[in-house]
Design a protein around this motif. Structure first.
Motif, PDB file in Angstrom:
ATOM      1  N   GLN A 156       0.850  -1.224   0.046  1.00  0.00           N
ATOM      2  CA  GLN A 156      -0.156   0.062   0.119  1.00  0.00           C
ATOM      3  C   GLN A 156       0.829   1.203  -0.093  1.00  0.00           C
ATOM      4  O   GLN A 156       0.627   2.241  -0.898  1.00  0.00           O
ATOM      5  CB  GLN A 156      -0.906  -0.001   1.269  1.00  0.00           C
ATOM      6  CG  GLN A 156      -1.706   1.258   1.415  1.00  0.00           C
ATOM      7  CD  GLN A 156      -2.622   1.390   2.625  1.00  0.00           C
ATOM      8  OE1 GLN A 156      -2.612   0.184   3.235  1.00  0.00           O
ATOM      9  NE2 GLN A 156      -3.155   2.336   2.857  1.00  0.00           N
ATOM     10  N   VAL A 157       1.963   1.045   0.895  1.00  0.00           N
ATOM     11  CA  VAL A 157       3.005   2.346   0.991  1.00  0.00           C
ATOM     12  C   VAL A 157       3.453   2.580  -0.417  1.00  0.00           C
ATOM     13  O   VAL A 157       3.642   3.604  -0.959  1.00  0.00           O
ATOM     14  CB  VAL A 157       3.993   2.204   2.008  1.00  0.00           C
ATOM     15  CG1 VAL A 157       5.055   3.253   1.863  1.00  0.00           C
ATOM     16  CG2 VAL A 157       3.241   2.239   3.465  1.00  0.00           C
ATOM     17  N   GLU A 158       3.752   1.545  -1.079  1.00  0.00           N
ATOM     18  CA  GLU A 158       4.642   1.535  -2.251  1.00  0.00           C
ATOM     19  C   GLU A 158       3.555   2.028  -3.331  1.00  0.00           C
ATOM     20  O   GLU A 158       3.991   3.011  -4.282  1.00  0.00           O
ATOM     21  CB  GLU A 158       4.955   0.193  -2.917  1.00  0.00           C
ATOM     22  CG  GLU A 158       6.262  -0.238  -2.305  1.00  0.00           C
ATOM     23  CD  GLU A 158       6.628  -1.685  -2.631  1.00  0.00           C
ATOM     24  OE1 GLU A 158       5.836  -2.230  -3.576  1.00  0.00           O
ATOM     25  OE2 GLU A 158       7.639  -2.313  -2.236  1.00  0.00           O
ATOM     26  N   ASP A 159       2.184   1.609  -3.411  1.00  0.00           N
ATOM     27  CA  ASP A 159       1.341   2.160  -4.256  1.00  0.00           C
ATOM     28  C   ASP A 159       1.200   3.834  -4.031  1.00  0.00           C
ATOM     29  O   ASP A 159       1.201   4.515  -5.013  1.00  0.00           O
ATOM     30  CB  ASP A 159      -0.004   1.650  -4.213  1.00  0.00           C
ATOM     31  CG  ASP A 159       0.121   0.262  -4.824  1.00  0.00           C
ATOM     32  OD1 ASP A 159       1.160  -0.132  -5.464  1.00  0.00           O
ATOM     33  OD2 ASP A 159      -0.745  -0.433  -4.423  1.00  0.00           O
ATOM     34  N   GLU A 160       1.265   4.174  -2.806  1.00  0.00           N
ATOM     35  CA  GLU A 160       0.936   5.445  -2.336  1.00  0.00           C
ATOM     36  C   GLU A 160       1.939   6.610  -2.777  1.00  0.00           C
ATOM     37  O   GLU A 160       1.636   7.684  -3.186  1.00  0.00           O
ATOM     38  CB  GLU A 160       0.575   5.694  -0.834  1.00  0.00           C
ATOM     39  CG  GLU A 160      -0.793   5.004  -0.300  1.00  0.00           C
ATOM     40  CD  GLU A 160      -0.971   5.128   1.125  1.00  0.00           C
ATOM     41  OE1 GLU A 160      -0.117   5.576   1.815  1.00  0.00           O
ATOM     42  OE2 GLU A 160      -1.864   4.495   1.533  1.00  0.00           O
ATOM     43  N   VAL A 161       3.095   6.139  -2.654  1.00  0.00           N
ATOM     44  CA  VAL A 161       4.212   7.186  -2.928  1.00  0.00           C
ATOM     45  C   VAL A 161       4.868   6.604  -4.368  1.00  0.00           C
ATOM     46  O   VAL A 161       5.898   7.314  -4.780  1.00  0.00           O
ATOM     47  CB  VAL A 161       5.327   6.958  -2.055  1.00  0.00           C
ATOM     48  CG1 VAL A 161       4.761   7.423  -0.463  1.00  0.00           C
ATOM     49  CG2 VAL A 161       5.791   5.426  -1.671  1.00  0.00           C
TER      50      VAL A 161
END
Length: 92
Positions: free
Chosen positions: A15-20
Motif C-alpha cells: 500500500q505504501v509503495e502504491d501511495e508513493v
C-alpha cells in the motif's frame, strides 16, 4: 524485526509503495557490495559433491591430495568469477 514477513506487513508495504509510487526497500542493502558478500559465502558448490565427482572421474589417475588441490582451485575460481560478474552488473 524477526526476519519473517507477515501478510499484514506485506499488504501495508504494498500500500505504501502504491501511495508513493516507488519500491519500499527492506533487508540487506548490499548494492555494489553484493559480489563481495556472495563471494565470501559458500553457496556455489557443495564441496562434498565436488570431491565425489572428482574422485569418481579422476581417482584412478590422481592422488587424494591432488584432487583436494583441484577442488580448492575450482571453488576459488567459481567464487572469483561470480564476484567479477556481480560487480560488473548494476545491482543498486
Amino acid at each position: 524485526m524477526s526476519g519473517k514477513v507477515s501478510k499484514q506487513w506485506l499488504e501495508w508495504a504494498s500500500q505504501v509503495e502504491d501511495e508513493v509510487n516507488c519500491d519500499v526497500e527492506a533487508g540487506l542493502d548490499l548494492g555494489k557490495r553484493l559480489g563481495d558478500y556472495l563471494g565470501k559465502s559458500q553457496i556455489y558448490i557443495d564441496r562434498n559433491k565436488l570431491l565425489c565427482l572428482l574422485q569418481e572421474e579422476l581417482g584412478n589417475f590422481l592422488s587424494e591430495g591432488e584432487i583436494e588441490i583441484i577442488a580448492n582451485a575450482t571453488q576459488n575460481c567459481v567464487r572469483d568469477r561470480i564476484q567479477v560478474k556481480l560487480q560488473s552488473t548494476d545491482v543498486a
